[in-house]
Design a protein around this motif. Sequence first.
Motif, mmCIF file in Angstrom:
data_model
loop_
_atom_site.group_PDB
_atom_site.id
_atom_site.type_symbol
_atom_site.label_atom_id
_atom_site.label_comp_id
_atom_site.label_asym_id
_atom_site.label_seq_id
_atom_site.Cartn_x
_atom_site.Cartn_y
_atom_site.Cartn_z
ATOM 1 N N SER A 64 55.082 33.512 47.964
ATOM 2 C CA SER A 64 54.965 32.832 46.683
ATOM 3 C C SER A 64 53.494 32.531 46.407
ATOM 4 C CB SER A 64 55.767 31.527 46.696
ATOM 5 O OG SER A 64 55.165 30.584 47.588
ATOM 6 N N ARG A 65 53.217 32.167 45.172
ATOM 7 C CA ARG A 65 51.841 31.853 44.800
ATOM 8 C C ARG A 65 51.278 30.715 45.648
ATOM 9 N NH1 ARG A 65 48.646 32.505 40.058
ATOM 10 N NH2 ARG A 65 47.100 30.838 39.831
ATOM 11 N N ARG A 66 52.094 29.669 45.839
ATOM 12 C CA ARG A 66 51.611 28.524 46.609
ATOM 13 C C ARG A 66 51.493 28.853 48.090
ATOM 14 N NH1 ARG A 66 55.239 23.562 45.495
ATOM 15 N NH2 ARG A 66 53.791 22.645 47.003
ATOM 16 N N GLU A 67 52.291 29.793 48.591
ATOM 17 C CA GLU A 67 52.137 30.206 49.987
ATOM 18 C C GLU A 67 50.810 30.934 50.180
ATOM 19 O OE1 GLU A 67 56.545 30.879 51.915
ATOM 20 O OE2 GLU A 67 55.837 32.367 50.475
ATOM 21 N N ILE A 82 39.728 30.697 45.658
ATOM 22 C CA ILE A 82 41.198 30.707 45.714
ATOM 23 C C ILE A 82 41.774 30.939 44.323
ATOM 24 C CG2 ILE A 82 43.243 29.283 46.140
ATOM 25 C CD1 ILE A 82 41.665 27.941 48.414
ATOM 26 N N GLY A 83 41.250 30.223 43.320
ATOM 27 C CA GLY A 83 41.754 30.379 41.964
ATOM 28 C C GLY A 83 41.560 31.784 41.432
ATOM 29 N N THR A 84 40.396 32.366 41.703
ATOM 30 C CA THR A 84 40.117 33.726 41.239
ATOM 31 C C THR A 84 41.014 34.740 41.921
ATOM 32 O OG1 THR A 84 37.815 33.160 40.789
ATOM 33 C CG2 THR A 84 38.332 35.492 40.991
ATOM 34 N N GLU A 85 41.233 34.591 43.219
ATOM 35 C CA GLU A 85 42.081 35.522 43.945
ATOM 36 C C GLU A 85 43.533 35.413 43.506
ATOM 37 O OE1 GLU A 85 43.638 38.351 46.628
ATOM 38 O OE2 GLU A 85 41.803 38.081 45.467
ATOM 39 N N LEU A 86 44.009 34.202 43.265
ATOM 40 C CA LEU A 86 45.376 34.034 42.784
ATOM 41 C C LEU A 86 45.549 34.663 41.404
ATOM 42 C CD1 LEU A 86 46.132 30.372 43.911
ATOM 43 C CD2 LEU A 86 47.095 32.472 44.866
ATOM 44 N N ALA A 87 44.537 34.531 40.562
ATOM 45 C CA ALA A 87 44.588 35.154 39.238
ATOM 46 C C ALA A 87 44.635 36.673 39.362
ATOM 47 C CB ALA A 87 43.380 34.723 38.408
ATOM 48 N N ARG A 88 43.874 37.217 40.298
ATOM 49 C CA ARG A 88 43.880 38.673 40.511
ATOM 50 C C ARG A 88 45.250 39.150 40.977
ATOM 51 N NH1 ARG A 88 43.223 42.735 44.343
ATOM 52 N NH2 ARG A 88 43.506 41.249 46.047
ATOM 53 N N LEU A 89 45.834 38.434 41.947
ATOM 54 C CA LEU A 89 47.135 38.825 42.471
ATOM 55 C C LEU A 89 48.215 38.732 41.392
ATOM 56 C CD1 LEU A 89 46.974 37.017 45.939
ATOM 57 C CD2 LEU A 89 46.728 39.472 45.517
ATOM 58 N N SER A 90 48.150 37.689 40.571
ATOM 59 C CA SER A 90 49.133 37.527 39.494
ATOM 60 C C SER A 90 48.980 38.631 38.457
ATOM 61 C CB SER A 90 48.965 36.153 38.827
ATOM 62 O OG SER A 90 49.256 35.116 39.742
ATOM 63 N N TYR A 92 47.999 41.635 38.818
ATOM 64 C CA TYR A 92 48.510 42.901 39.320
ATOM 65 C C TYR A 92 49.980 42.822 39.733
ATOM 66 C CZ TYR A 92 43.962 45.201 39.365
ATOM 67 O OH TYR A 92 42.778 45.787 38.994
ATOM 68 N N GLY A 93 50.610 41.660 39.570
ATOM 69 C CA GLY A 93 52.009 41.518 39.951
ATOM 70 C C GLY A 93 52.237 41.460 41.442
ATOM 71 N N LEU A 94 51.184 41.150 42.208
ATOM 72 C CA LEU A 94 51.316 41.089 43.659
ATOM 73 C C LEU A 94 51.894 39.760 44.124
ATOM 74 C CD1 LEU A 94 47.969 42.843 44.622
ATOM 75 C CD2 LEU A 94 50.266 43.814 44.580
ATOM 76 N N VAL A 95 51.797 38.745 43.296
ATOM 77 C CA VAL A 95 52.535 37.505 43.513
ATOM 78 C C VAL A 95 53.312 37.202 42.232
ATOM 79 C CG1 VAL A 95 51.064 36.470 45.281
ATOM 80 C CG2 VAL A 95 50.517 36.108 42.894
ATOM 81 N N ALA A 124 62.944 26.161 47.965
ATOM 82 C CA ALA A 124 61.961 25.074 47.939
ATOM 83 C C ALA A 124 61.038 25.157 49.148
ATOM 84 C CB ALA A 124 62.678 23.729 47.902
ATOM 85 N N ARG A 125 61.588 25.535 50.301
ATOM 86 C CA ARG A 125 60.761 25.661 51.498
ATOM 87 C C ARG A 125 59.714 26.748 51.342
ATOM 88 N NH1 ARG A 125 60.027 28.391 56.030
ATOM 89 N NH2 ARG A 125 61.506 30.032 55.438
ATOM 90 N N ARG A 126 60.012 27.768 50.541
ATOM 91 C CA ARG A 126 59.068 28.849 50.305
ATOM 92 C C ARG A 126 58.045 28.496 49.220
ATOM 93 N NH1 ARG A 126 60.339 33.993 51.967
ATOM 94 N NH2 ARG A 126 58.179 34.342 51.319
ATOM 95 N N LEU A 127 58.055 27.261 48.778
ATOM 96 C CA LEU A 127 57.041 26.743 47.847
ATOM 97 C C LEU A 127 57.057 27.444 46.493
ATOM 98 C CD1 LEU A 127 53.991 26.367 50.302
ATOM 99 C CD2 LEU A 127 55.755 24.685 49.745
#
Length: 206
Positions: A64-67, A82-90, A92-95, A124-127
Motif C-alpha cells: 500500500s502507499r503507506r507501507e 518520500i513525497g516525490t517517490e510516492l507521487a512517481r509510484l502513483s 505509474y500505477g505501481l502503488v 487495516a493492518r496493511r495500512l
Amino acid sequence: MTRMDGTEDRLAPVSYLFGSASDSADEPRSECDEIESLLANGLSDELARAAEASQRALARRALSRREVERVLRDKGFSEDAIGTELARLSAYGLVDDSALAQDLVASLQERKGLGRTAIAAELARRLLVPSAIAYALELVDSGDELARARELAGKRAGQLGGLDRDTAVRRLSGYLARRGYSGSTVRAAVEQALPASSPRPVVRFR
C-alpha cells in the motif's frame, strides 16, 4: 537578442521542478515526465536511492502507499524525497490502494476462507486508506460468505465427532468467529453442520 558587438545573449537552461511547467512550452509535461526528469538529470541522488529502495520492496510483494512510505521513512529518506517517490509510484500505477484492497479481499475470501470482520482487520493492518477498504468490503457478497462458512463448518465438523453436541457447537462456533464471520452466519453454518438430533420417542407404561 543580438548585441551591438554582434554577439547574442543566451538564457541559461531552466530545470523545472516537480509540479511546475514552462509558460512557453508547447505541451504541458506529464507528472511522470517531471519526476523522471529529476531522476535522469541527477538533480537529486536521494531521489534515485529512494526509487531503488521502493522498487526493491515492491519486488517482494505489492504494498500500500503507506507501507511504501513506512519503508522509505525507516530508511531515513527526507519527507521531500518520500513525497516525490510516492507521487512517481502513483503516477505509474505501481502503488494503488484500491486495486490492492480488492485483490486482498479476493485472496482472503477464496484462499483463506476469512469472513468480513477478519478481512477488514487485515486490510487495516496493511495500512490501506479507509476509502479503499470500504469499497473493497462492499464487494463481499453475503450469500457467498454464508456458503463459504457452511463449507468450512462442514469440513471442521468431521473433526469433532467424538464430542457431545454442545461442546462441538461451542468449538465450531469459536472457530468460525475467529475467522471473521458474523454471529448470524456462524449460527446458520453450525446448525447445518451439526443438526440437532431428533427427540427420542417417549415410551409410556400403563
